[in-house]
Enzyme design. Structure first.
Site, PDB file in Angstrom:
ATOM      1  N   HIS A  59      -3.287  10.826  -5.217  1.00  0.00           N
ATOM      2  CA  HIS A  59      -3.404  10.290  -5.845  1.00  0.00           C
ATOM      3  C   HIS A  59      -3.565  11.643  -7.026  1.00  0.00           C
ATOM      4  O   HIS A  59      -3.851  11.003  -8.603  1.00  0.00           O
ATOM      5  CB  HIS A  59      -4.899   9.662  -5.482  1.00  0.00           C
ATOM      6  N   HIS A  62       4.425   4.463   4.595  1.00  0.00           N
ATOM      7  CA  HIS A  62       4.641   3.852   2.655  1.00  0.00           C
ATOM      8  C   HIS A  62       5.698   4.048   1.817  1.00  0.00           C
ATOM      9  O   HIS A  62       5.088   5.812   2.352  1.00  0.00           O
ATOM     10  CB  HIS A  62       3.352   3.064   2.581  1.00  0.00           C
ATOM     11  N   ASP A  82       2.138  11.431   0.187  1.00  0.00           N
ATOM     12  CA  ASP A  82       0.919  10.388   0.912  1.00  0.00           C
ATOM     13  C   ASP A  82       2.199   9.837  -0.318  1.00  0.00           C
ATOM     14  O   ASP A  82       2.427   9.198  -1.608  1.00  0.00           O
ATOM     15  CB  ASP A  82      -0.192  10.277  -0.088  1.00  0.00           C
ATOM     16  N   GLU A 114       1.441  -0.247  -0.492  1.00  0.00           N
ATOM     17  CA  GLU A 114       0.168   0.073   0.623  1.00  0.00           C
ATOM     18  C   GLU A 114      -0.572   0.772  -0.753  1.00  0.00           C
ATOM     19  O   GLU A 114      -1.640   0.492  -0.640  1.00  0.00           O
ATOM     20  CB  GLU A 114       0.468   1.213   1.209  1.00  0.00           C
ATOM     21  N   GLU A 115      -0.771   1.312  -2.012  1.00  0.00           N
ATOM     22  CA  GLU A 115      -0.526   2.075  -3.095  1.00  0.00           C
ATOM     23  C   GLU A 115      -0.934   0.143  -3.825  1.00  0.00           C
ATOM     24  O   GLU A 115      -2.643   1.213  -5.128  1.00  0.00           O
ATOM     25  CB  GLU A 115      -0.149   3.257  -3.733  1.00  0.00           C
ATOM     26  N   ASP A 163       5.833   3.197  -0.889  1.00  0.00           N
ATOM     27  CA  ASP A 163       5.326   3.515  -2.775  1.00  0.00           C
ATOM     28  C   ASP A 163       4.885   4.584  -2.596  1.00  0.00           C
ATOM     29  O   ASP A 163       3.856   5.308  -1.564  1.00  0.00           O
ATOM     30  CB  ASP A 163       4.691   2.140  -2.722  1.00  0.00           C
TER      31      ASP A 163
END
Length: 464
Positions: free
Chosen positions: A434, A101, A134, A169-170, A103
């Site tokens: 994150h 992903h 990520d 996705e996030e 995003d």
């Protein structure tokens, strides 16, 4: 030297020489603040998708490359832009779907970042920046592996390829299931590689074989029709904050274990993992003890957890001597493999209603459920990826569980029940995905890219 060994060596060499280019392209992607939250600049998601599509086009091997959106069920909105590319298999070879992903998470408090979050910075063997690990590194592992295959074998190899680079996705993959349904023929594959997980450490590859699910919801607690003076009525009237604190405390035992009847655990062996390692990987402060019981890694992989991740109440700057009439919290429960997220949510809601203090009124809303996942490790693709990881890292892979969740995998299983799903990743335990100062361990990325290139070569040599 056999032809098979010669092919493998050529792919490895091409992957090695392509690392600097892949990292340069990764840096360009990290510079784009592609955050799917509605409050952020949504044009950045478009920029990011266009940049990814250009990289995919540049490989020169896909029959089609497109940027697509799907509807968000139950709304009139479209999801964020995703990149979809396809190449038909030839001569009986399998098709592999590569997922990542583009995003990223919001940056949080920018003051906590040591360098600007969207300015890729290398220091001490790590690339820092939001999305560096990520999951824009996952994108470049895919692109770099395809480039290596093309350089070593030429553009006319027989392996079928589908590439799906998601854009939300996030933010909950809200249009993911619809996207799968809309594009099922293009996405159908024999093997699916999800490059969105981690590794055992920065030297040892991990193959993720279990993932906890997630049951996230908001809860509003009300005790009063309106605010009242805490001096005039405090001690006789329960305010919403008191009720909320009292209620939330019932979710855990004294040692921090989850105390919700109906939330289940999974029995499974786990590798050795010490408290020292836990402290190193999490930043647990001196004097603060771990929570729960049983093996440490088992608590993370195989048991439920409950976390309060948000609260709406009077902020400190606005505090006054007032009894609050209502408080809202967001609760995230991680669901152990083997239990459905719906059953876990039902158990949570029943517990909270049963333990509501002073007759406080509860309202549940914004429920978001994602099921856990267990990989079937008996297939030929699992054997191939284990061999590729061992060859790419020079260390045998470890089957790992992950405490986090990738809820959309349940959608993949439902839409493509015959596909073998491999969950790999480029992160190590110090990547801080994150969190502020997210980073990618450069050696881990190098090994991950080489491993994926070797996997593609193995799949290209396999006849179904």
């Amino acid at each position: 030297m056999s032809e098979i060994a010669s092919r493998s060596d050529a792919v490895r060499d091409s992957a090695e020489t392509g690392i600097p280019r892949a990292l340069a392209d990764l840096g360009d992607l990290v510079r784009i603040p592609s955050i799917a939250w509605p409050s952020m600049d949504q044009q950045q998601l478009v920029r990011s998708a266009e940049a990814v599509a250009a990289l995919v086009e540049g490989t020169g091997v896909f029959d089609s490359v497109a940027i697509k959106r799907a509807a968000i069920p139950g709304t009139e909105e479209l999801g964020q832009p995703a990149v979809l590319a396809t190449r038909a298999a030839r001569n009986g070879r399998p098709t592999v779907l590569l997922y990542a992903h583009h995003d990223v998470q919001p940056i949080g408090d920018e003051a906590l970042w040591e360098t600007p979050p969207f300015q890729p910075t290398v220091r001490e063997g790590r690339l820092y920046g939001r999305g560096a690990a990520d999951d824009k590194a996952g994108i470049m592992a895919h692109i770099g592996a395809i480039r290596a295959l093309v350089e070593a074998l030429g553009p006319d190899f027989d392996l079928g390829l589908a590439l799906f680079i998601e854009g939300e996705e996030e933010y909950g993959s809200r249009s993911f299931a619809q996207f799968l349904s809309d594009n099922a023929d293009a996405l159908r594959a024999d093997v699916i590689v999800v490059a969105d997980s981690g590794n055992w450490d920065d030297r040892t590859p991990g193959l993720t074989v279990s993932l906890r699910g997630n049951a996230r919801f908001s809860m509003r607690v009300r005790t009063l029709e309106h605010a009242s003076h805490s001096g005039m009525f405090g001690g006789a009237v329960p305010d919403a904050m008191m009720a909320t604190i009292t209620l939330l405390a019932t979710l855990w035992d004294a040692d921090g274990s989850v105390a919700v009847a109906g939330l289940t655990s999974r029995e499974a062996e786990t590798p050795e993992y010490t408290e020292t390692t836990l402290r190193s990987e999490t930043g647990l402060l001196d004097g603060v003890s771990p929570i729960g019981d049983g093996s440490i890694i088992g608590r993370i992989w195989n048991k439920p957890s409950v976390t309060v991740i948000g609260i709406d109440a009077t902020d400190v700057a606005s505090a006054s001597n007032t009894l609050a009439p209502e408080v809202t919290v967001v609760i995230s429960a991680r669901v152990a493999p083997g239990q459905s997220a719906a059953d876990a949510y039902a158990a949570m809601a029943a517990h909270l209603r049963a333990h509501s203090p002073f007759g406080a009124q509860l309202e549940f809303f914004d429920v978001d459920l994602g099921n856990p996942f267990l990989v079937d490790t008996s297939g030929w693709a699992v054997r191939d990826v284990r061999e590729a990881l061992a060859e790419g890292y020079g260390v045998d892979p470890v089957d790992i569980g992950v405490g986090g969740s990738i809820p959309f995998i349940a959608d993949l299983v439902r839409e493509f029940p015959g596909a073998q799903i491999l969950v790999t990743g480029v992160e190590d335990p110090h990547s801080r995905a994150h969190s502020p100062n997210e980073s990618l361990h450069l050696d881990t990325f190098r090994h991950a890219l080489i491993s994926e290139a070797l996997l593609l070569e193995k799949l290209d040599a396999r006849t179904l």
